[in-house]
Design a protein around this motif. Structure first.
Motif, PDB file in Angstrom:
ATOM      1  N   TYR A 173       0.847  -1.205   0.000  1.00  0.00           N
ATOM      2  CA  TYR A 173       0.000   0.000   0.000  1.00  0.00           C
ATOM      3  C   TYR A 173       0.887   1.263   0.000  1.00  0.00           C
ATOM      4  CZ  TYR A 173      -2.767   3.770   1.990  1.00  0.00           C
ATOM      5  OH  TYR A 173      -3.340   4.973   2.229  1.00  0.00           O
ATOM      6  N   VAL A 174       1.954   1.219   0.817  1.00  0.00           N
ATOM      7  CA  VAL A 174       2.875   2.366   0.888  1.00  0.00           C
ATOM      8  C   VAL A 174       3.537   2.613  -0.468  1.00  0.00           C
ATOM      9  CG1 VAL A 174       5.031   3.221   1.916  1.00  0.00           C
ATOM     10  CG2 VAL A 174       3.306   2.171   3.365  1.00  0.00           C
ATOM     11  N   PHE A 175       3.974   1.503  -1.123  1.00  0.00           N
ATOM     12  CA  PHE A 175       4.583   1.648  -2.454  1.00  0.00           C
ATOM     13  C   PHE A 175       3.603   2.302  -3.422  1.00  0.00           C
ATOM     14  CE2 PHE A 175       7.929  -1.914  -1.864  1.00  0.00           C
ATOM     15  CZ  PHE A 175       8.830  -0.978  -1.367  1.00  0.00           C
ATOM     16  N   ARG A 222       4.754  10.403  -6.563  1.00  0.00           N
ATOM     17  CA  ARG A 222       5.769  10.644  -7.591  1.00  0.00           C
ATOM     18  C   ARG A 222       5.095  11.130  -8.877  1.00  0.00           C
ATOM     19  NH1 ARG A 222      10.427  12.503  -9.040  1.00  0.00           N
ATOM     20  NH2 ARG A 222      11.248  11.557 -10.919  1.00  0.00           N
ATOM     21  N   LYS A 223       3.978  10.486  -9.224  1.00  0.00           N
ATOM     22  CA  LYS A 223       3.237  10.853 -10.440  1.00  0.00           C
ATOM     23  C   LYS A 223       2.708  12.282 -10.343  1.00  0.00           C
ATOM     24  CE  LYS A 223       1.282   6.902 -12.881  1.00  0.00           C
ATOM     25  NZ  LYS A 223       0.092   6.054 -12.978  1.00  0.00           N
ATOM     26  N   GLY A 260      10.488  14.003  -5.094  1.00  0.00           N
ATOM     27  CA  GLY A 260      11.658  14.066  -5.974  1.00  0.00           C
ATOM     28  C   GLY A 260      12.329  12.709  -6.077  1.00  0.00           C
ATOM     29  N   VAL A 261      13.393  12.648  -6.911  1.00  0.00           N
ATOM     30  CA  VAL A 261      14.094  11.372  -7.122  1.00  0.00           C
ATOM     31  C   VAL A 261      14.735  10.893  -5.810  1.00  0.00           C
ATOM     32  CG1 VAL A 261      15.942  10.226  -8.420  1.00  0.00           C
ATOM     33  CG2 VAL A 261      14.537  11.955  -9.535  1.00  0.00           C
ATOM     34  N   TRP A 308      12.549   6.530   0.302  1.00  0.00           N
ATOM     35  CA  TRP A 308      11.385   5.810   0.838  1.00  0.00           C
ATOM     36  C   TRP A 308      11.296   4.380   0.320  1.00  0.00           C
ATOM     37  CZ3 TRP A 308       9.761   7.241   5.159  1.00  0.00           C
ATOM     38  CH2 TRP A 308       9.697   8.594   5.497  1.00  0.00           C
ATOM     39  N   VAL A 309      11.651   4.175  -0.946  1.00  0.00           N
ATOM     40  CA  VAL A 309      11.619   2.813  -1.490  1.00  0.00           C
ATOM     41  C   VAL A 309      12.628   1.937  -0.744  1.00  0.00           C
ATOM     42  CG1 VAL A 309      12.168   1.406  -3.526  1.00  0.00           C
ATOM     43  CG2 VAL A 309      10.710   3.416  -3.763  1.00  0.00           C
TER      44      VAL A 309
END
Lengths: 111, 220
Positions: free
Chosen positions: A15-17, A24-25, A30-31, A37-38
């Motif tokens: 869910y977090v991903f 991001r979309k 930012g990158v 976070w990933v």
């Protein structure tokens, strides 16, 4: 019991991903933020799914238990996030000051 | 043109006295009201000052920079920083300006420590100020006789080269630090303070240090 927790945690990470991808979309992440976070949630997922991995990592660092390492890392992450949050608040405060100043000067010039 | 910038926050008891005392010492008195919830604005305006109103409370440093923005817009030659709490003595203004011109300095910073006229509370004089001086030296990189003295006179060239970014009380460290970093000619001058209230306490000292440290991580 541990398996139920692992399933719940894995679902939560999915869910977090999803929300990370959404942010991001929308251009709100930012990158650097995306990578942070990933990696953070992947690390957390690894630790929950394979707890012995954390114990092995703790051994490498000379820390007795894996859970101790998890606590140390968590505290470091929390302090880092608090620091970043504080900086962000300071930046927003400065923007508010700039606007407050502009409004004060505009109101004066209108009189 | 010589402008007095008077930051004020809930100063209805003293602002009129300050404005009356300043009259005749400067060409224009500009009160920056930092979102007071008392009658500071109307009282200051009725007393003859120009009043710029912050709609949100942003702190003394922010109010001074608003005064600077105003001074730049009207082409003031000198600005005076003068507190709105009636603790400074306007009779210091003329000799300070004369001394600054004589020394060909572009900035003047007041000092309570160059003579014994100021009535500084014991704890502040002997404990807080010496500690403050040591900490200030770390950020300012030059020894000043006083720390966080709000009495300053700045030439317009200084206004063109420095912008106050510290919204709260840390501006009192930031201003001399920037003056020194930019190699602006400055002098210290003895000024008289009469304390009605204690002023900044120990806790605000920690806030100032925190603000100064965090500002190092904020990109311009």
């Amino acid at each position: 019991m541990i398996i139920i927790f692992q399933i719940l945690f894995a679902s939560f990470v999915l869910y977090v991903f999803g929300s990370i991808a959404k942010k991001r979309k929308q251009g709100m992440l930012g990158v650097k933020g995306l990578l942070f976070w990933v990696l953070f949630w992947l690390g957390a997922l690894t630790v929950v799914l394979w707890p012995e991995a954390l114990s092995r990592l703790a051994d490498v660092f000379g820390i007795g238990r894996g859970v101790d390492l998890a606590i140390y890392i968590s505290m470091a992450v929390v302090f880092f996030l608090l620091f970043r949050l504080h900086i962000k608040i300071e930046c927003v405060g400065r923007d508010i000051t700039t606007l407050t100043r502009e409004i004060a000067l505009l109101k004066h010039n209108e009189k | 043109m010589f402008i007095a910038i008077v930051p004020a926050y809930n100063e209805e008891k003293r602002i009129v006295t300050v404005i009356e005392k300043l009259e005749g010492h400067v060409d224009r008195i500009v009160v920056i009201d930092d979102s007071s919830f008392d009658n500071t604005v109307s009282l200051a305006r009725n007393a003859g000052a120009i009043v710029l109103e912050h709609t949100v409370n942003r702190g003394q440093g922010a109010a001074l920079e608003t005064g600077h923005a105003y001074a730049r817009s009207v082409g003031a030659e000198f600005v005076l920083h003068f507190d709105g709490d009636d603790q400074m003595d306007p009779h210091d203004i003329a000799p300070a300006l004369a001394y600054m011109k004589e020394k060909k300095a572009q900035a003047l910073i007041g000092s309570r420590r160059l003579d014994e006229h100021s009535t500084v509370p014991w704890f502040k004089r002997h404990i807080l100020l010496p500690i403050g001086k040591m900490i200030n030296h770390f950020f300012v990189r030059e020894r000043l006789s006083d720390v966080h003295n709000g009495f300053r006179i700045l030439h317009k060239s200084v206004l063109d080269s420095i912008v106050i970014e510290q919204d709260k009380m840390a501006h009192a460290t930031e201003i001399p630090a920037k003056i020194i970093a930019k190699k602006i000619a400055f002098v210290e001058f003895p000024v008289t303070f009469t304390y009605h209230e204690y002023g900044q306490g120990t806790l605000s000292g920690f806030t100032i240090i925190k603000d100064l440290l965090f500002s190092k991580f904020i990109s311009k």
